[in-house]
Write an enzyme that holds these catalytic residues in place. Sequence first.
Site, PDB file in Angstrom:
ATOM      1  N   SER A  48      22.533  30.430  50.899  1.00 16.55           N
ATOM      2  CA  SER A  48      23.379  30.664  49.722  1.00 16.55           C
ATOM      3  C   SER A  48      23.836  29.376  49.050  1.00 16.55           C
ATOM      4  CB  SER A  48      24.606  31.480  50.116  1.00 16.55           C
ATOM      5  OG  SER A  48      24.195  32.665  50.746  1.00 16.55           O
ATOM      6  N   ALA A  72      29.499  30.568  62.312  1.00 17.27           N
ATOM      7  CA  ALA A  72      30.435  30.260  61.235  1.00 17.27           C
ATOM      8  C   ALA A  72      29.979  28.939  60.640  1.00 17.27           C
ATOM      9  CB  ALA A  72      31.862  30.170  61.752  1.00 17.27           C
ATOM     10  N   GLY A  74      29.837  28.392  57.428  1.00 23.11           N
ATOM     11  CA  GLY A  74      30.802  28.097  56.363  1.00 23.11           C
ATOM     12  C   GLY A  74      30.163  27.731  55.043  1.00 23.11           C
ATOM     13  N   CYS A 130      30.675  37.799  53.502  1.00 20.98           N
ATOM     14  CA  CYS A 130      30.747  36.821  54.591  1.00 20.98           C
ATOM     15  C   CYS A 130      32.104  36.941  55.289  1.00 20.98           C
ATOM     16  CB  CYS A 130      30.563  35.413  54.039  1.00 20.98           C
ATOM     17  SG  CYS A 130      30.841  34.143  55.291  1.00 20.98           S
ATOM     18  N   GLY A 219      22.375  40.028  65.466  1.00 21.44           N
ATOM     19  CA  GLY A 219      21.455  40.236  66.576  1.00 21.44           C
ATOM     20  C   GLY A 219      21.552  41.644  67.146  1.00 21.44           C
ATOM     21  N   GLY A 246      19.820  42.698  63.417  1.00 21.43           N
ATOM     22  CA  GLY A 246      19.273  42.838  64.767  1.00 21.43           C
ATOM     23  C   GLY A 246      17.808  43.211  64.849  1.00 21.43           C
ATOM     24  N   GLY A 267      16.796  37.628  60.730  1.00 24.35           N
ATOM     25  CA  GLY A 267      17.527  36.372  60.862  1.00 24.35           C
ATOM     26  C   GLY A 267      17.551  35.905  62.305  1.00 24.35           C
TER      27      GLY A 267
END
Lengths: 306, 255
Positions: A48, A72, A74, A130, A219, A246, A267
Amino acid sequence: MTDVKLSVNLCNIRLSNPTILASGILGTTRALLKRVAECGAGAVTIKSISKEAREGHNNPTVITYEAGMINAVGYSNPGVESARIEFTNLKEIGAPVFASIIGTCNDEFVKVAEGLSESGFSAIEIPLSCPHTPGFGLLSGQGTPKATYDITSAVRRITHLPIFVKISPSIPEITTVAKAAEDAGASGITAVNSMGPGMIINIESKKPVLGFKVGGVTGDALRPIAVRCVYDVYKAVKIPIIGVGGISTGRHAIEMLMAGAVAVGIGTGVYTRGIDVFSKVCAEMKQWMIENGYNNINDLVGIAHD
Amino acid sequence: MIEQPKIVKICDIKDETPNAKTFFFEYMGHYDPGQFVMVWIPLNDEKPFTLSYINRNIAGITVLKRGNFTKTLHTKKIGDQIGIRGPYGRGYSLIKGNAATCIVGGGIGMASIACLADKQENATIVQGSRTMPELLFRHRYKEMRLCTDDGSFGYKGTTVDLLRELVGKHDYQKIYACGPEKMLYKVYELCNEHHIECEVSIERYIKCGFGICGQCDCSGQRICIDGPVFNSKDLKDMPDFGKTEITKSGKRISL
């Protein structure tokens, strides 16, 4: 051998197969996007991008546990000006490239979308979900139906590209949010972002492990929740869904399609199965389809519904 | 596998130079020279370090005082705790037998290549620093060729200057290097000129350490899992090597 068709049409974008690199994973540079496309992804999403550069949280930013991963990061990113320089000649990547844009207000989303409008992206994803970055997503109220409607409308006004709104699994009114995105002109829903936030404490040092203390959970732990969210959203909206959460095997991907997703984001699977998880998942999907008498992946979409 | 730090006690600390200390701790498990561990100071940060010592169950990292994290680490005493996860990445590939090799460490990069120098037989070890007090591990090896930029000790010049002379006299089958990337690039070029295989260890800003976040990209290679050690063949397809790096924010900058 039976000819099995994996290609899908997602808002008039042709994907050679339904696997998509999820945002935030490996999408930092053009070279990595190209490599992931070579590893079999049907489409890839960049990490992003915000208006200005952001360093993100301190390490540890990504750790794993028995049931998945917690992160995280960020929203570290180089900002829209640098992103425009990094992400060029996207046609040569070998798969459609989706932008992911973030902002702290409507105007910032618009500025980033405009900044990337000449780059050749095939679609724009807007994560409003997020769970671990102050100023963005859930921590700034972007996950409500109203904020989702406002931000999506603002971006819709300035781009002709398909818009995917990425929603959170951690709010009860998920279908209302999806509906708000659809009403505002979203072309599709990405369901879901990481859940939580969660926390892992190291009991020897007696301190949270993540630099930001809390982070989004992904996951295996997320998968049943993601499948349920996709199942619910499928009933609530008419626009297509990218199912994320996941997925690391062909069986997982097929489960997500049956819940109602047209395509799937991957991911954490990059960690559990390696960077070639995309081609592995595709081969496993094909195998299952052959064994079960399917020759078109699109015939699986939503068939878990009554 | 669970990627979380394991807490260990610092069992010894050695002053190596005025600005570098080695921290020793108990370490179980496998380790290839060139691999790295993530070192965690709770509520502060976590950074990658290559082990500079490994002996039975005790490992060491040699840390130059530089930023906030390393300054905090330098205040740690024997008995204090730090977190360790890893090892991560692909290390150096050793050559068996009598073939001559050369191992080059530049600045604190010497710490990263020290365990390889312990293990690789029949290797010429070269270390360079700006000035004499910064030289590491002076009495660790049977023989080490030292050079300083200011000529305060040993050969006056850079490691690359010295290496160029050595390459003319010896028939090296492989050259290993760790140090500033500008130096690594020159070593790589020198090796190409002389048709010698080389392996270098590349440094980038690391976040996850296990190949998922994309922060440490170098031309599509993830330093943390595809590297940090790359050979001549890999480097040929890495145009970013020696040219650009990605910062903590993801911004690409010139080296």
